[in-house]
Design a protein around this motif. Sequence first.
Motif, short mmCIF file in Angstrom:
data_model
loop_
_atom_site.label_atom_id
_atom_site.label_comp_id
_atom_site.label_asym_id
_atom_site.label_seq_id
_atom_site.Cartn_x
_atom_site.Cartn_y
_atom_site.Cartn_z
N GLU A 38 62.91 19.74 16.81
CA GLU A 38 64.23 20.09 16.31
C GLU A 38 65.22 18.93 16.38
OE1 GLU A 38 65.61 23.57 18.23
OE2 GLU A 38 63.98 24.80 17.46
N VAL A 39 64.86 17.84 17.04
CA VAL A 39 65.75 16.68 17.16
C VAL A 39 65.32 15.65 16.12
CG1 VAL A 39 66.52 14.80 18.66
CG2 VAL A 39 66.17 17.08 19.60
N ARG A 40 66.27 15.29 15.26
CA ARG A 40 65.99 14.30 14.22
C ARG A 40 66.97 13.15 14.37
NH1 ARG A 40 66.04 19.27 11.44
NH2 ARG A 40 63.93 20.01 11.09
N VAL A 41 66.45 11.98 14.70
CA VAL A 41 67.31 10.83 14.98
C VAL A 41 67.60 10.04 13.71
CG1 VAL A 41 67.53 8.74 16.36
CG2 VAL A 41 66.41 10.74 17.32
N THR A 42 66.61 9.84 12.88
CA THR A 42 66.81 9.01 11.68
C THR A 42 67.45 9.82 10.55
OG1 THR A 42 64.61 9.50 10.84
CG2 THR A 42 64.82 7.57 12.27
N LYS A 43 68.09 9.13 9.66
CA LYS A 43 68.79 9.79 8.55
C LYS A 43 67.81 10.47 7.60
CE LYS A 43 72.66 8.86 5.51
NZ LYS A 43 73.60 7.86 5.05
N GLU A 44 66.65 9.88 7.40
CA GLU A 44 65.65 10.47 6.51
C GLU A 44 65.15 11.80 7.05
OE1 GLU A 44 65.14 7.24 7.77
OE2 GLU A 44 66.10 6.30 6.05
N ASN A 45 64.94 11.86 8.35
CA ASN A 45 64.47 13.12 8.95
C ASN A 45 65.57 14.18 8.94
OD1 ASN A 45 61.97 12.03 9.45
ND2 ASN A 45 62.43 11.52 11.57
N ARG A 46 66.82 13.77 9.11
CA ARG A 46 67.92 14.75 9.11
C ARG A 46 68.11 15.35 7.73
NH1 ARG A 46 70.70 10.80 12.27
NH2 ARG A 46 71.90 10.24 10.45
N SER A 47 67.82 14.61 6.67
CA SER A 47 68.02 15.12 5.32
C SER A 47 66.95 16.13 4.93
CB SER A 47 68.04 13.97 4.31
OG SER A 47 66.77 13.35 4.26
N ALA A 48 65.90 16.28 5.74
CA ALA A 48 64.82 17.22 5.41
C ALA A 48 65.25 18.67 5.56
CB ALA A 48 63.60 16.94 6.30
N GLY A 49 66.30 18.94 6.31
CA GLY A 49 66.76 20.31 6.49
C GLY A 49 65.94 21.03 7.56
N ILE A 50 65.86 22.34 7.43
CA ILE A 50 65.14 23.15 8.42
C ILE A 50 63.66 23.17 8.03
CG2 ILE A 50 64.87 25.45 9.39
CD1 ILE A 50 67.86 25.85 8.90
N LEU A 51 62.82 22.79 8.97
CA LEU A 51 61.39 22.76 8.73
C LEU A 51 60.72 23.95 9.40
CD1 LEU A 51 60.73 18.98 9.41
CD2 LEU A 51 61.05 20.10 7.21
N ASP A 52 59.70 24.50 8.78
CA ASP A 52 58.90 25.58 9.37
C ASP A 52 57.58 25.00 9.83
OD1 ASP A 52 60.07 27.97 9.69
OD2 ASP A 52 59.50 28.82 7.76
N ASN A 53 57.62 24.22 10.87
CA ASN A 53 56.40 23.59 11.38
C ASN A 53 56.08 24.21 12.74
OD1 ASN A 53 54.27 21.98 11.93
ND2 ASN A 53 55.34 20.05 11.66
N HIS A 54 55.37 25.32 12.72
CA HIS A 54 55.08 26.05 13.95
C HIS A 54 54.08 25.32 14.84
CE1 HIS A 54 57.42 29.48 12.67
NE2 HIS A 54 56.83 29.41 11.48
N GLU A 55 53.16 24.58 14.25
CA GLU A 55 52.17 23.86 15.06
C GLU A 55 52.84 22.79 15.92
OE1 GLU A 55 51.70 24.02 11.62
OE2 GLU A 55 50.37 25.77 11.70
N GLU A 56 53.79 22.08 15.34
CA GLU A 56 54.49 21.04 16.10
C GLU A 56 55.34 21.64 17.21
OE1 GLU A 56 57.26 17.11 15.22
OE2 GLU A 56 56.90 18.57 13.65
N GLY A 57 55.97 22.77 16.95
CA GLY A 57 56.75 23.45 17.98
C GLY A 57 55.87 23.99 19.10
N GLN A 58 54.71 24.52 18.74
CA GLN A 58 53.75 25.00 19.75
C GLN A 58 53.25 23.85 20.61
OE1 GLN A 58 53.17 28.13 20.18
NE2 GLN A 58 51.49 28.12 21.61
#
Length: 90
Positions: A38-58
Amino acid sequence: MAGNRWLRPEVYPLFASVGVAVGICAMQLVRNISTNPEVRVTKENRSAGILDNHEEGQKYSQHFVRKFVHGKAPQIMPSLNNFFSDPNLE
């Protein structure tokens, strides 16, 4: 001579405990910045919006410490606790 007042052997445990606490805080901050999905440091990652990546969260939430204690009794000394609390042991 302020150095003699603060660098007495009696204050070494205080310095050690504060150093350990600061180290744990720094480790958690680095872990959150580098691996939290849920933490996005770079500008490119922040522009992606809300991601539904459950595997990464798990993967983030089930770290090695949590995997190590999973399924174990939430006691510090289970054998000693059972010795004093279990009426069947004599």
